[in-house]
Design a protein around this motif. Structure first.
Motif, mmCIF file in Angstrom:
data_model
loop_
_atom_site.group_PDB
_atom_site.id
_atom_site.type_symbol
_atom_site.label_atom_id
_atom_site.label_comp_id
_atom_site.label_asym_id
_atom_site.label_seq_id
_atom_site.Cartn_x
_atom_site.Cartn_y
_atom_site.Cartn_z
ATOM 1 N N GLU A 184 0.843 -1.193 0.000
ATOM 2 C CA GLU A 184 0.000 0.000 0.000
ATOM 3 C C GLU A 184 0.879 1.244 0.000
ATOM 4 O OE1 GLU A 184 -2.677 -0.254 3.312
ATOM 5 O OE2 GLU A 184 -3.940 -1.760 2.334
ATOM 6 N N ARG A 185 0.241 2.392 -0.286
ATOM 7 C CA ARG A 185 0.946 3.666 -0.364
ATOM 8 C C ARG A 185 2.125 3.554 -1.326
ATOM 9 N NH1 ARG A 185 2.833 4.530 5.214
ATOM 10 N NH2 ARG A 185 3.670 6.504 4.423
ATOM 11 N N GLU A 186 3.324 3.921 -0.899
ATOM 12 C CA GLU A 186 4.468 3.913 -1.814
ATOM 13 C C GLU A 186 4.865 2.508 -2.249
ATOM 14 O OE1 GLU A 186 5.080 7.611 0.802
ATOM 15 O OE2 GLU A 186 4.415 5.540 1.049
ATOM 16 N N MET A 187 4.478 1.496 -1.476
ATOM 17 C CA MET A 187 4.847 0.122 -1.829
ATOM 18 C C MET A 187 3.933 -0.475 -2.891
ATOM 19 S SD MET A 187 6.412 0.836 1.011
ATOM 20 C CE MET A 187 7.856 0.459 1.980
ATOM 21 N N ASP A 188 2.989 0.297 -3.384
ATOM 22 C CA ASP A 188 2.146 -0.160 -4.485
ATOM 23 C C ASP A 188 2.906 0.045 -5.803
ATOM 24 O OD1 ASP A 188 -0.861 -0.843 -5.228
ATOM 25 O OD2 ASP A 188 -0.147 0.669 -6.658
ATOM 26 N N TRP A 189 2.752 -0.907 -6.718
ATOM 27 C CA TRP A 189 3.517 -0.852 -7.972
ATOM 28 C C TRP A 189 3.147 0.351 -8.829
ATOM 29 C CZ3 TRP A 189 7.754 -3.567 -9.069
ATOM 30 C CH2 TRP A 189 8.003 -4.730 -8.324
ATOM 31 N N SER A 190 1.985 0.917 -8.598
ATOM 32 C CA SER A 190 1.619 2.114 -9.364
ATOM 33 C C SER A 190 2.579 3.261 -9.047
ATOM 34 C CB SER A 190 0.181 2.526 -9.053
ATOM 35 O OG SER A 190 0.021 2.846 -7.672
ATOM 36 N N HIS A 191 3.071 3.315 -7.810
ATOM 37 C CA HIS A 191 4.038 4.341 -7.430
ATOM 38 C C HIS A 191 5.346 4.134 -8.202
ATOM 39 C CE1 HIS A 191 6.265 7.169 -4.919
ATOM 40 N NE2 HIS A 191 7.185 6.229 -4.728
ATOM 41 N N TRP A 192 5.786 2.916 -8.327
ATOM 42 C CA TRP A 192 6.999 2.587 -9.088
ATOM 43 C C TRP A 192 6.863 3.042 -10.536
ATOM 44 C CZ3 TRP A 192 11.929 1.042 -8.753
ATOM 45 C CH2 TRP A 192 12.524 0.340 -9.823
ATOM 46 N N GLN A 193 5.697 2.805 -11.110
ATOM 47 C CA GLN A 193 5.483 3.179 -12.509
ATOM 48 C C GLN A 193 5.403 4.683 -12.686
ATOM 49 O OE1 GLN A 193 1.938 0.830 -13.000
ATOM 50 N NE2 GLN A 193 3.034 -0.914 -13.890
ATOM 51 N N VAL A 194 4.701 5.365 -11.771
ATOM 52 C CA VAL A 194 4.586 6.826 -11.846
ATOM 53 C C VAL A 194 5.951 7.487 -11.712
ATOM 54 C CG1 VAL A 194 3.718 8.864 -10.620
ATOM 55 C CG2 VAL A 194 2.195 6.937 -11.054
ATOM 56 N N GLU A 195 6.807 6.909 -10.877
ATOM 57 C CA GLU A 195 8.155 7.463 -10.671
ATOM 58 C C GLU A 195 9.123 7.070 -11.787
ATOM 59 O OE1 GLU A 195 9.395 9.464 -8.093
ATOM 60 O OE2 GLU A 195 7.268 9.799 -7.667
ATOM 61 N N GLY A 196 8.632 6.349 -12.790
ATOM 62 C CA GLY A 196 9.468 6.003 -13.933
ATOM 63 C C GLY A 196 10.250 4.723 -13.777
ATOM 64 N N GLY A 197 9.808 3.850 -12.904
ATOM 65 C CA GLY A 197 10.504 2.599 -12.705
ATOM 66 C C GLY A 197 10.364 1.664 -13.908
#
Length: 281
Positions: A184-197
C-alpha cells in the motif's frame, strides 16, 4: 451497567469475612474493628436487598447468594490488584516510551537494540508499536518514529531519513511465473510506474499486503517480487535473503520523528535520538 456501585471497602470486607469465615478475623486482616466489618456487610446486604451470611452467634456461613458474590468479588479484586501493580511501569525513573510501526520495529530497530543497550544501558526502553499514528497529546509517548507522521500540537517534528524503494525478490526465485506482491501507499507498484521505474515483470494480480513488514517477509520467503523499502530491507539483503531486480531506485516514504514537549529536554530521549540519527546515517 449499574448506575451505582457498592463501596469498594464493603466488597473488601465481605471478601475477607467470606474467605476467613469470621467477621472478627476479617477485621484483624483489614486492620478494622469488628463493628466496622459488620456495618460494611449490613450496608452491602441492604444494597443487594438479600442476606449474604447466615449468622449463628459468632460463627457465620455464606448463603447461596454469598457464595455467588464471593467468586465474582475475588475475581474483580484480583484483576484490580493486577491492574494497579501494572501501573508501576508508568513511573519507572528511566523509562522511555517509543512508538513506531511494526515493520520498522521488526526489520530495522530490533536487530540494533543490542547495540543501543550497550551504549545506553540506563534507558528502560518501552517499545510500543501500532499501525495507526498515535495522538501524542493524549497518549503517554515520549517520541514516535514512523513513515506516516505529520506535525502535531505540543510536539517537535523532524525528518530523519528519506527512504528509497526498489523491486526485489528471493535470490533463488525462478524468473518464470513470478507472483507479484502488492503493498500500500508507496509500496504499491503504481508508485513505481509513476516514478518512472522499469518493467521487472510486475503484474496487476497477485498477493496483497497492508503491512510493509509482511510484504518484505513474503518477498524473503520466495512468494514473489515486491517493491521494498531500502531501509527495512538492509538486513535481508546483507544476509542474502533478498536481492534487487533493478539498480533503479525511486522516492520512498520519509521517516520522521515526533518528540513530545515534555520529553524534549529529557536526556534519555536526546540520547536515543542521537543514537538513532547515527544509525540512520
Amino acid at each position: 451497567m449499574l448506575k451505582h456501585w457498592p463501596p469498594l471497602n464493603a466488597l473488601r470486607g465481605f471478601e475477607a469475612a467470606a474467605r476467613l469465615g469470621s467477621f472478627h478475623k476479617a477485621a484483624e486482616a483489614l486492620n478494622l474493628t469488628q463493628s466496622a466489618i459488620s456495618q460494611q456487610i449490613r450496608s452491602l446486604e441492604s444494597y443487594l436487598e438479600q442476606p449474604l451470611f447466615h449468622r449463628n452467634g459468632r460463627s457465620v456461613s455464606l448463603t447461596d447468594a454469598g457464595h455467588d458474590l464471593l467468586s465474582t468479588t475475588q475475581s474483580m479484586l484480583q484483576q484490580l490488584a493486577v491492574g494497579i501493580r501494572r501501573l508501576d511501569q508508568y513511573r519507572k525513573p528511566n523509562q522511555l516510551v517509543v512508538n513506531t510501526t511494526p515493520a520498522f520495529a521488526r526489520h530495522w530497530l530490533l536487530p540494533r537494540l543490542g547495540d543501543f543497550r550497550q551504549r545506553c544501558p540506563e534507558v528502560d526502553l518501552w517499545l510500543f508499536t501500532s499501525f495507526e499514528v498515535p495522538d501524542m497529546a493524549s497518549q503517554t509517548i515520549d517520541l514516535a518514529i514512523r513513515d506516516d507522521l505529520s506535525a502535531q500540537a505540543e510536539c517537535s517534528f523532524s525528518v530523519l531519513h528519506q527512504d528509497q524503494l526498489y523491486p526485489a525478490c528471493q535470490p533463488s526465485l525462478p524468473a518464470a511465473g513470478r507472483c507479484t506482491l502488492h503493498g500500500e501507499r508507496e509500496m504499491d507498484w503504481s508508485h513505481w510506474q509513476v516514478e518512472g521505474g522499469e518493467d521487472v515483470g510486475q503484474q496487476g494480480k497477485g498477493l496483497n499486503f497492508s503491512d510493509p513488514g509482511l510484504l518484505l517477509d513474503a518477498a524473503c520467503e520466495g512468494l514473489g517480487i515486491a517493491l521494498v523499502s531500502q531501509l527495512l530491507a538492509q538486513r535481508a539483503v546483507a544476509e542474502g535473503r533478498l536481492q534487487a531486480l533493478s539498480p533503479q531506485r525511486v522516492r520512498g516514504p520519509a521517516w520522521a520523528c515526533l518528540v513530545h514537549r515534555d520529553s524534549q529536554d529529557d536526556p534519555l530521549a536526546r540520547g536515543f535520538l542521537e543514537w538513532l540519527r547515527g544509525e540512520l546515517g
